[in-house]
Design a protein around this motif. Sequence first.
Motif, PDB file in Angstrom:
ATOM      1  N   PHE A  35       0.814  -1.212   0.000  1.00 46.46           N
ATOM      2  CA  PHE A  35       0.000   0.000   0.000  1.00 46.46           C
ATOM      3  C   PHE A  35       0.851   1.267   0.000  1.00 46.46           C
ATOM      4  O   PHE A  35       0.371   2.353   0.345  1.00 46.46           O
ATOM      5  N   ALA A  36       2.102   1.121  -0.388  1.00 46.85           N
ATOM      6  CA  ALA A  36       2.988   2.283  -0.464  1.00 46.85           C
ATOM      7  C   ALA A  36       4.061   2.044  -1.514  1.00 46.85           C
ATOM      8  O   ALA A  36       4.349   0.901  -1.895  1.00 46.85           O
ATOM      9  N   TYR A  37       4.655   3.152  -1.963  1.00 38.26           N
ATOM     10  CA  TYR A  37       5.837   3.102  -2.822  1.00 38.26           C
ATOM     11  C   TYR A  37       7.044   3.551  -2.020  1.00 38.26           C
ATOM     12  O   TYR A  37       6.933   4.358  -1.089  1.00 38.26           O
ATOM     13  N   ASP A  38       8.194   3.047  -2.398  1.00 38.25           N
ATOM     14  CA  ASP A  38       9.446   3.415  -1.739  1.00 38.25           C
ATOM     15  C   ASP A  38       9.783   4.873  -2.059  1.00 38.25           C
ATOM     16  O   ASP A  38       9.764   5.292  -3.224  1.00 38.25           O
ATOM     17  N   GLY A  39      10.095   5.637  -1.022  1.00 38.28           N
ATOM     18  CA  GLY A  39      10.470   7.037  -1.220  1.00 38.28           C
ATOM     19  C   GLY A  39      11.674   7.223  -2.107  1.00 38.28           C
ATOM     20  O   GLY A  39      11.881   8.308  -2.661  1.00 38.28           O
ATOM     21  N   LYS A  40      12.473   6.172  -2.271  1.00 37.48           N
ATOM     22  CA  LYS A  40      13.643   6.258  -3.150  1.00 37.48           C
ATOM     23  C   LYS A  40      13.241   6.456  -4.607  1.00 37.48           C
ATOM     24  O   LYS A  40      14.080   6.813  -5.442  1.00 37.48           O
ATOM     25  N   MET A  41      11.975   6.208  -4.939  1.00 34.75           N
ATOM     26  CA  MET A  41      11.493   6.432  -6.307  1.00 34.75           C
ATOM     27  C   MET A  41      11.331   7.917  -6.611  1.00 34.75           C
ATOM     28  O   MET A  41      11.161   8.296  -7.775  1.00 34.75           O
ATOM     29  N   ILE A  42      11.367   8.766  -5.582  1.00 35.19           N
ATOM     30  CA  ILE A  42      11.214  10.209  -5.783  1.00 35.19           C
ATOM     31  C   ILE A  42      12.551  10.807  -6.216  1.00 35.19           C
ATOM     32  O   ILE A  42      13.573  10.620  -5.560  1.00 35.19           O
ATOM     33  N   VAL A  43      12.545  11.513  -7.337  1.00 32.23           N
ATOM     34  CA  VAL A  43      13.706  12.275  -7.796  1.00 32.23           C
ATOM     35  C   VAL A  43      13.431  13.736  -7.452  1.00 32.23           C
ATOM     36  O   VAL A  43      12.654  14.416  -8.122  1.00 32.23           O
ATOM     37  N   ASN A  44      14.050  14.207  -6.381  1.00 30.09           N
ATOM     38  CA  ASN A  44      13.774  15.531  -5.836  1.00 30.09           C
ATOM     39  C   ASN A  44      14.824  16.518  -6.340  1.00 30.09           C
ATOM     40  O   ASN A  44      15.968  16.501  -5.893  1.00 30.09           O
ATOM     41  N   THR A  45      14.447  17.371  -7.264  1.00 33.06           N
ATOM     42  CA  THR A  45      15.356  18.367  -7.836  1.00 33.06           C
ATOM     43  C   THR A  45      15.061  19.722  -7.215  1.00 33.06           C
ATOM     44  O   THR A  45      13.935  20.223  -7.303  1.00 33.06           O
ATOM     45  N   TYR A  46      16.065  20.314  -6.580  1.00 35.93           N
ATOM     46  CA  TYR A  46      15.870  21.623  -5.956  1.00 35.93           C
ATOM     47  C   TYR A  46      16.140  22.713  -6.981  1.00 35.93           C
ATOM     48  O   TYR A  46      17.189  22.733  -7.628  1.00 35.93           O
ATOM     49  N   SER A  61       8.514   6.908 -18.576  1.00 31.88           N
ATOM     50  CA  SER A  61       8.281   5.472 -18.693  1.00 31.88           C
ATOM     51  C   SER A  61       8.908   4.692 -17.546  1.00 31.88           C
ATOM     52  O   SER A  61       8.603   3.520 -17.341  1.00 31.88           O
ATOM     53  N   LYS A  62       9.801   5.334 -16.806  1.00 31.76           N
ATOM     54  CA  LYS A  62      10.444   4.669 -15.672  1.00 31.76           C
ATOM     55  C   LYS A  62       9.601   4.858 -14.414  1.00 31.76           C
ATOM     56  O   LYS A  62       8.798   5.777 -14.308  1.00 31.76           O
ATOM     57  N   GLN A  63       9.809   3.984 -13.457  1.00 30.96           N
ATOM     58  CA  GLN A  63       9.061   4.112 -12.205  1.00 30.96           C
ATOM     59  C   GLN A  63       9.766   5.094 -11.279  1.00 30.96           C
ATOM     60  O   GLN A  63      10.400   4.726 -10.282  1.00 30.96           O
ATOM     61  N   LEU A  64       9.623   6.373 -11.638  1.00 25.01           N
ATOM     62  CA  LEU A  64      10.195   7.459 -10.864  1.00 25.01           C
ATOM     63  C   LEU A  64       9.132   8.528 -10.663  1.00 25.01           C
ATOM     64  O   LEU A  64       8.239   8.701 -11.501  1.00 25.01           O
ATOM     65  N   PHE A  65       9.232   9.236  -9.556  1.00 25.20           N
ATOM     66  CA  PHE A  65       8.334  10.351  -9.277  1.00 25.20           C
ATOM     67  C   PHE A  65       9.184  11.611  -9.268  1.00 25.20           C
ATOM     68  O   PHE A  65      10.030  11.805  -8.395  1.00 25.20           O
ATOM     69  N   HIS A  66       8.975  12.479 -10.270  1.00 23.45           N
ATOM     70  CA  HIS A  66       9.799  13.680 -10.416  1.00 23.45           C
ATOM     71  C   HIS A  66       9.187  14.838  -9.648  1.00 23.45           C
ATOM     72  O   HIS A  66       8.027  15.207  -9.862  1.00 23.45           O
ATOM     73  N   LEU A  67       9.977  15.415  -8.764  1.00 24.95           N
ATOM     74  CA  LEU A  67       9.541  16.507  -7.900  1.00 24.95           C
ATOM     75  C   LEU A  67      10.485  17.691  -8.115  1.00 24.95           C
ATOM     76  O   LEU A  67      11.701  17.550  -8.001  1.00 24.95           O
ATOM     77  N   LEU A  68       9.923  18.846  -8.461  1.00 25.05           N
ATOM     78  CA  LEU A  68      10.738  20.053  -8.647  1.00 25.05           C
ATOM     79  C   LEU A  68      10.505  20.997  -7.477  1.00 25.05           C
ATOM     80  O   LEU A  68       9.397  21.493  -7.265  1.00 25.05           O
ATOM     81  N   GLY A  69      11.559  21.227  -6.713  1.00 27.61           N
ATOM     82  CA  GLY A  69      11.480  22.107  -5.555  1.00 27.61           C
ATOM     83  C   GLY A  69      11.667  23.562  -5.944  1.00 27.61           C
ATOM     84  O   GLY A  69      12.766  23.982  -6.284  1.00 27.61           O
ATOM     85  N   VAL A 126       2.119  22.476 -26.079  1.00 26.39           N
ATOM     86  CA  VAL A 126       2.397  21.907 -24.759  1.00 26.39           C
ATOM     87  C   VAL A 126       3.488  20.848 -24.806  1.00 26.39           C
ATOM     88  O   VAL A 126       4.124  20.550 -23.778  1.00 26.39           O
ATOM     89  N   THR A 127       3.749  20.275 -25.969  1.00 25.38           N
ATOM     90  CA  THR A 127       4.789  19.243 -26.066  1.00 25.38           C
ATOM     91  C   THR A 127       6.184  19.821 -25.847  1.00 25.38           C
ATOM     92  O   THR A 127       7.139  19.077 -25.650  1.00 25.38           O
ATOM     93  N   LYS A 128       6.304  21.152 -25.883  1.00 22.24           N
ATOM     94  CA  LYS A 128       7.607  21.790 -25.654  1.00 22.24           C
ATOM     95  C   LYS A 128       7.839  22.109 -24.178  1.00 22.24           C
ATOM     96  O   LYS A 128       8.832  22.731 -23.829  1.00 22.24           O
ATOM     97  N   VAL A 129       6.884  21.710 -23.341  1.00 25.43           N
ATOM     98  CA  VAL A 129       6.984  21.983 -21.905  1.00 25.43           C
ATOM     99  C   VAL A 129       7.017  20.663 -21.141  1.00 25.43           C
ATOM    100  O   VAL A 129       6.261  19.742 -21.459  1.00 25.43           O
ATOM    101  N   TYR A 130       7.888  20.581 -20.135  1.00 20.19           N
ATOM    102  CA  TYR A 130       7.942  19.392 -19.279  1.00 20.19           C
ATOM    103  C   TYR A 130       7.655  19.816 -17.845  1.00 20.19           C
ATOM    104  O   TYR A 130       8.461  20.510 -17.214  1.00 20.19           O
ATOM    105  N   PHE A 131       6.489  19.453 -17.339  1.00 24.94           N
ATOM    106  CA  PHE A 131       6.182  19.681 -15.933  1.00 24.94           C
ATOM    107  C   PHE A 131       6.464  18.387 -15.165  1.00 24.94           C
ATOM    108  O   PHE A 131       6.175  17.289 -15.663  1.00 24.94           O
ATOM    109  N   PRO A 132       6.985  18.493 -13.945  1.00 24.15           N
ATOM    110  CA  PRO A 132       7.267  17.304 -13.137  1.00 24.15           C
ATOM    111  C   PRO A 132       5.977  16.668 -12.621  1.00 24.15           C
ATOM    112  O   PRO A 132       4.884  17.219 -12.800  1.00 24.15           O
TER     113      PRO A 132
END
Length: 563
Positions: free
Chosen positions: A339-350, A378-386, A455-461
Amino acid sequence: MLQIQLTSTVLIIFWLFIDLHRNRKEPFSAESRLQERDSSSPPCTDNDSCASCIGTRYFHEESRSKLNESISSTDSTICVWDPWEQRCNGKGLSSPKKNIEFESQCPLEPKYQEPPKSLSNWMGSLLHLKSFQNSTLSSISLPGSHDCLSYDLSLSLSFTAADSYEEIIKVISDINVLPKEFEEMIRLNGQSQKLDIVQQLNNGIRFFDFRIMFESKIIDGSESTPDWYGIHSLLTNQPAIEYLKDIRDWLDEHSNEIVVIWFSREGSTSQTGEEAYPKVPIDEKHKFWFRIMDLFQGLMLDTAISDFWSTGIHDLIKRNHRLVAFVSDYEEFANSSSFAYDGKMIVNTYGGSVYQERIRLEQQQEYLFHTHKEKDRSKQLFHLLGMNTASSDWQFISALKKRFLPIDPFDSCIKKVNIPGNAICPTSLLDIAQLQNYYNQIIFSEAMEQIKLDVTKVYFPNAFYLDGYDVNGTLRVGPMTLEGRRKKDMDTSYLYSRFAVVDVIILYNVASSCLNSTQEEHDECLKTFSTVYNRMTKNNFQYWNDPKFGRRDDWPRGNTAMQ
C-alpha cells in the motif's frame, strides 16, 4: 528540517554582539529591551492588525531609539491580539485564552475566503474529458506543498534539531529575552505555509510533503508521552494522525479527487533506519504505519492491483485508490507494504534560491523546457521540482540580531539577498518565500505562453514543491506577509498580489491530456481550457518596480523576461 547550518564562525560573531551588550552598564534584559523601543511607538490600542500589534514589542524596522530612552515597561506595554474582539490590548487586559501572543500565530491577512468548487474539485471537474480519464497519474502534474504542516508548529523543539541550536540557545538565554521568543524565531523561520491542511486541499494542492517524527514534547516543564508529530525543527501542536484524519475526512467528501503523500522526517529520499528516524524503534514505525493504513482503509492505492505509472485516473477513482503513499525508510517504516511506494522512487530536484536568481532561472528553464526528460516518464520514478525556499544561516542570524539587539546589523544581509537596489533583509521564511514566489512567476508565465502554443515543448514534473500558498490556488508574491506584517514605505497597490499557480498546472494537465483527444472531444477540450484560463487571469502574473523590497520588473534578464 529548517535548513540552517549554524557554523562556529557565525556563533562566534553572534556571541561577540551579545558580549558587547553584556558589558554595558545597564543590563540588557527583556525589560530594558522594551525600554529601548522607539520612544514614539504607539500604545497597543493604536494597532489595527495582529502582526502590527505584536510587533510593537520588538525594535522598529525603520528606526532605532537611542539607548536609555525609556517608555513605561509594565505588562501593558507587551501587546497581544484579541482575535475575538479584533483589537490590540496590553497583556493582562484580555483573557489569556483569547490572546495571540506571537506573530506566527496571526491569522491569514486578508481574511481567508473559500475558493470556487471547481478548484477544490479540479480533478473531478476534468473527468468529463475521456482523454483525462485515461491519463495516468504519472502523466499529469500536481500542485505540491512543501512542509505542509508547518502552519501549525508548536514552540517545542525537536530533539533532532536541538543540537543545531544548543549553543545559540545558551547565548540567547544570557540576554533574558521574553519566554519562548527564541523558539518563536525558529517558528517564523520554519513556517512555510499559512493555509491549514484542509484549506490547502480546497485550494487545489494534491501533493503533500508530510514530515514526521516520534518523540516526546515538553509541556509546562513535563515530558509528554511519545507520539508521532509533524516536524520542521519544531514539533506540531497536534499529533500527526490528527492532520491525516483531516485528509481522510476531506477525501470522503471529495470522491473524485486523488491525493499523494510523501512521508519522511526531513525530506530525504535515501535515508533509512537510524539515520531516517533517530532513536525510533522499528516496532514504533510499524505501529504508526498500521494506524495510517487503518485510517485510510479502503482508500489507499494497492500496488498489487493498481499502478501509479500505468493505471488510468478513471480506474483509480473507480477502485477508490485515491490515497497514494510514498514512504522514506520504506522497508522499516512501511514494512515493504503493497500500500505504499518506496520514497527512493522520488527524484527531488531543488530549483535554487532567490538569492541566486540568475542561476536559478537558468536551471528552471533547463528543467521545464527540455523535453528529453519526457523519456523518464516510462520509468518508475516520481519527479519533484522544488521551487520552495530555505532560511540561510546569515539570514537567520540577521533576523535574530534585528529582533534582540539594539543595533542595525543588516548591511551584509541586504547585500547577500543579491537583488539590485534591495534594501531589506527577510526576517521570516514566508518573507523569503513571497520574494521567491515573485520571481517564480517568470518561469511559470513563460511556461504558460508555451502551453498555449505547443504543450509538447513543456515538461512539468509529477509535482511542484512550493511555499506560501494563498487563497484561490495562488502564491502570495506581494510584500505584505501572509500573517499581515507590513513594512514602512510598501507600495500599497501590490501588498496582497498573488498569481494563480494551481491553475497554470491544471492548464498544463488539460493541454497535455487533450493531445490524445478524439476529434469529437477537441471542442470540449478547448472549452475546458478556456474556462480554467479565464479563472487564472483573475490572479494573473504581476510585475512592478519596487527594488527596495526586492521586486523588480527588469531583472534578472531585463524587461523582455517580464512581459
